[in-house]
Design an enzyme around this catalytic site. Structure first.
Site, mmCIF file in Angstrom:
data_model
loop_
_atom_site.group_PDB
_atom_site.id
_atom_site.type_symbol
_atom_site.label_atom_id
_atom_site.label_comp_id
_atom_site.label_asym_id
_atom_site.label_seq_id
_atom_site.Cartn_x
_atom_site.Cartn_y
_atom_site.Cartn_z
ATOM 1 N N ASP A 188 -0.995 -32.587 1.716
ATOM 2 C CA ASP A 188 -2.017 -32.185 0.594
ATOM 3 C C ASP A 188 -1.035 -31.830 -0.811
ATOM 4 O O ASP A 188 -0.398 -30.783 -0.946
ATOM 5 C CB ASP A 188 -2.702 -30.934 0.947
ATOM 6 C CG ASP A 188 -3.924 -30.615 -0.324
ATOM 7 O OD1 ASP A 188 -3.782 -31.284 -1.310
ATOM 8 O OD2 ASP A 188 -4.504 -29.512 -0.202
ATOM 9 N N TYR B 280 -9.097 -35.340 -16.366
ATOM 10 C CA TYR B 280 -8.186 -36.236 -15.923
ATOM 11 C C TYR B 280 -7.503 -36.810 -17.070
ATOM 12 O O TYR B 280 -6.342 -36.975 -17.140
ATOM 13 C CB TYR B 280 -9.186 -37.273 -15.512
ATOM 14 C CG TYR B 280 -8.542 -38.645 -15.018
ATOM 15 C CD1 TYR B 280 -7.783 -38.549 -13.724
ATOM 16 C CD2 TYR B 280 -8.593 -39.695 -15.625
ATOM 17 C CE1 TYR B 280 -7.069 -39.749 -13.382
ATOM 18 C CE2 TYR B 280 -7.987 -40.942 -15.232
ATOM 19 C CZ TYR B 280 -7.298 -41.033 -14.193
ATOM 20 O OH TYR B 280 -6.630 -42.121 -13.713
#
Length: 242
Positions: free
Chosen positions: A52, A142
């Site tokens: 992760d 983003y």
């Protein structure tokens, strides 16, 4: 016997990352893929590790492990996540997630790779940014982090050029990944609108991005650094600086 030379790719199990891995493998290069899920495909020259990359400890651990086992001569920081949201709805949790993935993981894995990149004399780093860095609605976190990744790319290029390391960014526009097609079915009006906005009148394919990455990753291309290549079908025309 020296360590095996490899290209390290993050997020290589699917989508754009997979296309980059497959393109590198087709050139006869060995690849190490780090992703949150292991791929459903394999290749004799591919090593896949699970991690992760939003977790600092896991990212550091994987980076150190790969640097110990292999000689990293090229690095593709591809792993990413959109986490859509407007300025009204974006959450701090979403922001923290993409900052960890787009910024922190890029920094930590680059630091882990630097000894190998320096030692080979022709180290290559490619960061996968986005056309959204120029602005895209419902992508506050983003677009901001992808724009920041461009800034990181340019600064790393300045700092590492003396070591023979080039650092460039590829910034895709609409690409037909599994995630994109799930949100934009081929016959949906929204998808038609997207296609109509693209100069070449088609959605890009992961291979389009992979071919751009291969240019920057070539040991022969040592005089191109700190650049951003938009693989977007012309959607940046009139927006991106010359």
């Amino acid at each position: 016997m020296g360590k095996q030379e490899i290209t390290l790719v993050t997020g290589g199990s699917a989508g754009i990352g997979r296309a980059i891995c497959e393109a590198l493998l087709a050139q006869g290069r060995s690849v190490v893929n780090v992703d949150y899920r292991l791929p459903e495909w394999s290749h004799p020259a591919l090593t896949s590790l699970q991690a992760d990359l939003t977790d600092e400890a896991q990212t550091r651990e994987r980076g150190a492990e790969i640097a110990e086992r292999f000689a990293i001569t090229a690095l593709v920081n591809n792993a990413g996540a959109t986490r859509p949201g407007t300025i009204d709805t974006q959450t701090v949790a979403d922001l923290d997630y993409v900052v960890a993935l787009h910024f922190r993981a890029t920094m930590l894995l680059t630091q882990a790779a630097l000894p190998g990149l320096r030692a080979c004399g022709h180290g290559r780093i490619v960061n996968i940014a986005s056309r959204a860095a120029l602005g895209k609605t419902e992508r506050i976190a983003y677009s901001a982090t992808k724009a920041g990744l461009v800034g990181m790319t340019r600064t790393m290029a300045m700092e590492l050029g003396g070591d023979g390391i080039t650092v460039n960014a590829v910034a895709p526009g609409p690409i037909a990944t599994e995630l994109f097609m799930k949100s934009n079915p081929p016959d949906a009006p929204r998808t038609r609108k997207i296609i109509d906005s693209i100069v070449v009148k088609r959605i890009g394919q992961p291979d389009d991005v992979a071919r751009a990455a291969l240019f920057f990753l070539s040991p022969d291309n040592g005089f191109v650094t700190g650049q951003v290549l938009y693989v977007c079908g012309g959607t940046t025309l009139g927006l991106a600086p010359v």
